[in-house]
Design a protein around this motif. Structure first.
Motif, PDB file in Angstrom:
ATOM      1  N   PHE A 102     -10.716   7.917  -3.299  1.00  0.00           N
ATOM      2  CA  PHE A 102      -9.757   8.064  -2.582  1.00  0.00           C
ATOM      3  C   PHE A 102     -10.036   7.901  -1.070  1.00  0.00           C
ATOM      4  O   PHE A 102     -11.111   8.494  -0.798  1.00  0.00           O
ATOM      5  CB  PHE A 102      -8.948   9.328  -2.956  1.00  0.00           C
ATOM      6  CG  PHE A 102      -9.777  10.434  -2.983  1.00  0.00           C
ATOM      7  CD1 PHE A 102      -9.695  11.300  -4.191  1.00  0.00           C
ATOM      8  CD2 PHE A 102     -10.763  10.926  -2.060  1.00  0.00           C
ATOM      9  CE1 PHE A 102     -10.591  12.394  -4.206  1.00  0.00           C
ATOM     10  CE2 PHE A 102     -11.528  12.164  -2.122  1.00  0.00           C
ATOM     11  CZ  PHE A 102     -11.460  12.773  -3.316  1.00  0.00           C
ATOM     12  N   ARG A 132      -0.565   8.128  -2.014  1.00  0.00           N
ATOM     13  CA  ARG A 132      -0.318   9.083  -3.200  1.00  0.00           C
ATOM     14  C   ARG A 132      -1.096  10.108  -2.956  1.00  0.00           C
ATOM     15  O   ARG A 132      -2.446  10.156  -2.942  1.00  0.00           O
ATOM     16  CB  ARG A 132      -0.548   8.216  -4.416  1.00  0.00           C
ATOM     17  CG  ARG A 132       0.422   7.355  -4.895  1.00  0.00           C
ATOM     18  CD  ARG A 132      -0.116   6.434  -6.105  1.00  0.00           C
ATOM     19  NE  ARG A 132      -0.712   7.421  -7.168  1.00  0.00           N
ATOM     20  CZ  ARG A 132      -1.027   7.120  -8.337  1.00  0.00           C
ATOM     21  NH1 ARG A 132      -1.295   5.677  -8.452  1.00  0.00           N
ATOM     22  NH2 ARG A 132      -1.311   8.038  -9.224  1.00  0.00           N
ATOM     23  N   GLU A 136      -8.178  -2.141  -7.031  1.00  0.00           N
ATOM     24  CA  GLU A 136      -9.240  -1.135  -7.579  1.00  0.00           C
ATOM     25  C   GLU A 136      -9.964  -0.614  -6.266  1.00  0.00           C
ATOM     26  O   GLU A 136     -10.810  -1.635  -5.649  1.00  0.00           O
ATOM     27  CB  GLU A 136     -10.244  -1.483  -8.768  1.00  0.00           C
ATOM     28  CG  GLU A 136     -11.046  -0.299  -8.834  1.00  0.00           C
ATOM     29  CD  GLU A 136     -12.083  -0.496 -10.173  1.00  0.00           C
ATOM     30  OE1 GLU A 136     -13.024   0.142 -10.389  1.00  0.00           O
ATOM     31  OE2 GLU A 136     -11.894  -1.555 -10.786  1.00  0.00           O
ATOM     32  N   GLU A 174      -2.986  -3.130  -9.843  1.00  0.00           N
ATOM     33  CA  GLU A 174      -3.245  -2.316  -8.619  1.00  0.00           C
ATOM     34  C   GLU A 174      -4.772  -3.045  -8.374  1.00  0.00           C
ATOM     35  O   GLU A 174      -5.598  -3.225  -9.240  1.00  0.00           O
ATOM     36  CB  GLU A 174      -3.416  -0.765  -9.198  1.00  0.00           C
ATOM     37  CG  GLU A 174      -3.982   0.068  -8.074  1.00  0.00           C
ATOM     38  CD  GLU A 174      -3.783   1.536  -8.427  1.00  0.00           C
ATOM     39  OE1 GLU A 174      -4.179   2.347  -7.428  1.00  0.00           O
ATOM     40  OE2 GLU A 174      -3.529   1.998  -9.377  1.00  0.00           O
ATOM     41  N   HIS A 219      -3.297   3.616  -2.129  1.00  0.00           N
ATOM     42  CA  HIS A 219      -3.271   2.779  -3.574  1.00  0.00           C
ATOM     43  C   HIS A 219      -2.572   1.491  -3.185  1.00  0.00           C
ATOM     44  O   HIS A 219      -1.404   1.397  -2.565  1.00  0.00           O
ATOM     45  CB  HIS A 219      -2.537   3.535  -4.463  1.00  0.00           C
ATOM     46  CG  HIS A 219      -3.313   5.014  -4.813  1.00  0.00           C
ATOM     47  ND1 HIS A 219      -3.871   4.882  -6.303  1.00  0.00           N
ATOM     48  CD2 HIS A 219      -3.644   6.056  -4.456  1.00  0.00           C
ATOM     49  CE1 HIS A 219      -4.281   6.080  -6.390  1.00  0.00           C
ATOM     50  NE2 HIS A 219      -4.163   6.879  -5.189  1.00  0.00           N
ATOM     51  N   TYR A 277      -1.458  -2.362  -4.235  1.00  0.00           N
ATOM     52  CA  TYR A 277      -0.992  -3.146  -5.509  1.00  0.00           C
ATOM     53  C   TYR A 277      -0.523  -4.582  -5.216  1.00  0.00           C
ATOM     54  O   TYR A 277      -0.188  -4.785  -3.993  1.00  0.00           O
ATOM     55  CB  TYR A 277       0.154  -2.306  -6.046  1.00  0.00           C
ATOM     56  CG  TYR A 277       0.247  -1.149  -6.355  1.00  0.00           C
ATOM     57  CD1 TYR A 277      -0.222  -0.727  -7.668  1.00  0.00           C
ATOM     58  CD2 TYR A 277       0.170  -0.032  -5.267  1.00  0.00           C
ATOM     59  CE1 TYR A 277      -0.403   0.512  -8.118  1.00  0.00           C
ATOM     60  CE2 TYR A 277       0.158   1.301  -5.815  1.00  0.00           C
ATOM     61  CZ  TYR A 277      -0.387   1.802  -7.137  1.00  0.00           C
ATOM     62  OH  TYR A 277      -0.497   2.786  -7.580  1.00  0.00           O
ATOM     63  N   THR A 300       0.655  -1.209   0.066  1.00  0.00           N
ATOM     64  CA  THR A 300      -0.115   0.114   0.002  1.00  0.00           C
ATOM     65  C   THR A 300       1.045   1.282   0.224  1.00  0.00           C
ATOM     66  O   THR A 300       1.539   1.365   0.759  1.00  0.00           O
ATOM     67  CB  THR A 300      -0.793  -0.267   1.180  1.00  0.00           C
ATOM     68  OG1 THR A 300      -1.737  -1.128   1.297  1.00  0.00           O
ATOM     69  CG2 THR A 300      -1.905   1.322   1.158  1.00  0.00           C
TER      70      THR A 300
END
Length: 538
Positions: free
Chosen positions: A392, A368, A388, A386, A373, A375, A365
């Protein structure tokens, strides 16, 4: 992968009253005619480097004195009397209560094929632990921390399960103290065992065989005022008195260090984290070694080294050494040594905030612009895809090294915490729980903007307001900013912090991520500390 500390949200209904008070203050209530309780002044002066510094209210630091208690009671009475006269107070409190009173659930976690999760029916002070035999099976109560005391003064802090799934150690604190006690429940019978650990502090319970490691001090002469020195890691075997526990790790020369043990799920490796409160040194012991002993992997306490787990013949560690934005390094698990260190996932542009092993892969994680975000990385340290996320916000994961099921919770300013399961074999995500409350997120707008600080630094800020609102510069604005201790303030739903009652009246809520926090790494943090602290306010 390590044994997991399972923490959970604690509801505090008193927050409703605090939130009401904040909104009423924002509404413009005037303090004319208020006569505050007298606070006496004393002739206390400290001298620092030859400069006298008066401290006339030193007596208020004694929170156990009758004099301090009387002054606090008078202040509270003045506040309560004033707030009681505000005509729309009850309407605001009713709205906040509506927003608070809804069922909340944490992301599930698996222990030996069973699914555990925390649940709060709405206004409970502490969330309750439930277990299910399958995700769609009925849930039954395992532990209700609200019943640990009749007056609500005992708080559950965390849980650790034995690796065979039979026992659960739970750590509590009493009356807000940082002293801990540890109890053990037999999950086959639901009974609490006679084992009882006292004078533990800054600890969990890391299982190995038929016992567990914990951290503690020697019993103090006076629990309220004694100085704590020489923190130790002990091992407790079930069915034996605490006096028989042996010391697994300690320092004979560093009285102010803290120590914590971590044990891998296969019970092969024991890690010791040694910290002075900032970074930490890291040691590992391989119990399969002919002569098991601790080997130093990192010793520079200017940096933090967090073990992720052991897999593919390597020890994986998340570190900020030589990487202000954090990275993942590996060590040889068969022959551990500091010299075997190698970069696994290099430092990126954004801050790496968490890393977990899942189905022999990695969930990473990154923050950003103050939002999560996530992955999936493969066993070679290469990004695969990534995950989804709805918008945010903030995400947290529960996963195991050998299991393809990954559970996570997600939240944002107008998105109450919901839970999901991701199957790493199929790549499919399924919603498990979304709360039902007196709140329609579609009525609100959340946007992120950036503004220049006094010195030109680009600072992020989130704005929340009702759809259709005309931003004409005449709206009341609740501004909340934080920048300190390298802590990131990511988006999260909070009835107690976001003034929805004010938004419903045409106001705007602004959250700004100030320097001193951790949103953009160590440089962002340092730019809001010490001689640069003024940056936080500019």
């Amino acid at each position: 992968m390590f044994q997991i500390n399972h923490s959970f949200p604690i509801m505090k209904t008193k927050t409703i009253l605090l939130m009401s008070s904040m909104l009423l203050t924002l509404a413009g209530a005037r303090a004319a005619g208020i006569h505050y309780p007298d606070a006496k002044r004393v002739d206390t002066v400290d001298v620092y480097f030859g400069t006298p510094v008066p401290d006339p209210y030193r007596w208020l630091e004694d929170d156990n004195s009758a004099e301090t208690a009387a002054w606090v009671a008078a202040e509270n009475k003045l506040t309560a009397d004033y707030l009681a006269k505000i005509p729309f107070r009850n309407a605001v409190r009713k709205r906040i209560t509506e927003l608070a009173d809804y069922e909340k659930r944490g992301a599930p976690f698996k222990v030996k094929g069973k699914y555990y999760h925390f649940r709060n029916d709405g206004l409970q002070n502490q969330s309750v632990l439930y277990v299910q035999d399958a995700l769609d099976a009925p849930a039954r109560v395992v532990l209700d921390p609200n019943k640990l005391s009749t007056d609500g003064t005992v708080a559950l802090q965390q849980l650790n399960f034995s690796n065979d799934g039979r026992y659960m150690a739970y750590v509590i604190t009493r009356n807000g103290s940082d002293w801990n006690e540890i109890f053990v429940m037999d999950l086959t019978t639901g009974e609490t065992l006679p084992d009882h650990i006292v004078w533990a502090k800054f600890t969990d319970a890391q299982w190995l065989g038929d016992g567990f490691f914990y951290s503690a001090y020697d019993a103090p002469e006076d629990a309220k005022s004694s100085k704590n020195e020489f923190h130790k890691v002990y091992y407790h075997r079930l069915g034996t008195p605490q006096t028989d526990d042996y010391v697994e790790y300690r320092s004979m020369t560093e009285p102010l260090m803290f120590y914590q043990a971590m044990v891998t799920e296969d019970e092969r490796y024991i890690f010791i984290l040694e910290t002075d409160g900032d970074g930490n040194a890291l040691y590992v012991k391989d119990l399969h070694d002919r002569n098991p002993h601790y080997v130093r992997l990192a010793d520079d306490m200017r940096y933090t080294n967090n073990p992720i787990g052991v897999d593919h013949g390597k020890i994986y560690v998340m570190t900020n050494q030589d990487a202000p934005q954090w990275k993942i390094v590996s060590f040889d698990a068969e022959h551990p040594s500091a010299a075997s260190r190698a970069d696994f996932v290099p430092e990126m542009q954004w801050v790496l905030s968490s890393a977990s092993l899942a189905n022999h892969r990695f969930i990473l994680t990154y923050d950003r612009d103050a939002a999560s975000h996530a992955y999936v990385y493969d066993e070679q340290g290469r990004e695969q895809y990534e995950i989804e996320l709805p918008t945010f916000g903030s995400v947290s994961f529960n996963c195991k090294k050998d299991d393809p099921e990954v559970f996570y919770s997600f939240t944002s300013f107008t998105f109450p915490t919901s839970t999901y399961v991701l199957n790493l074999r199929t790549g499919l995500t399924k919603l498990l729980f979304r709360p039902n409350l007196a709140f329609n997120p579609d009525l609100y707008v959340t946007e992120q903007v950036f503004y220049p600080s006094k010195d030109g630094a680009r600072v992020p800020m989130f704005l929340i307001y009702k759809k259709g609102l005309k931003r004409d510069g005449k709206r009341p604005v609740f501004l909340y900013g934080y920048g300190g201790f390298n802590i990131s303030m990511n988006p999260a739903f909070s009835y107690s912090r976001t003034p929805f009652a004010m938004l419903d009246m045409g106001g705007i809520c602004a959250y700004t991520n100030l320097r001193g926090g951790g949103e953009y790494g160590e440089s962002w943090h340092e730019a809001g500390t010490k001689m640069k602290k003024q940056n936080v306010f500019d």
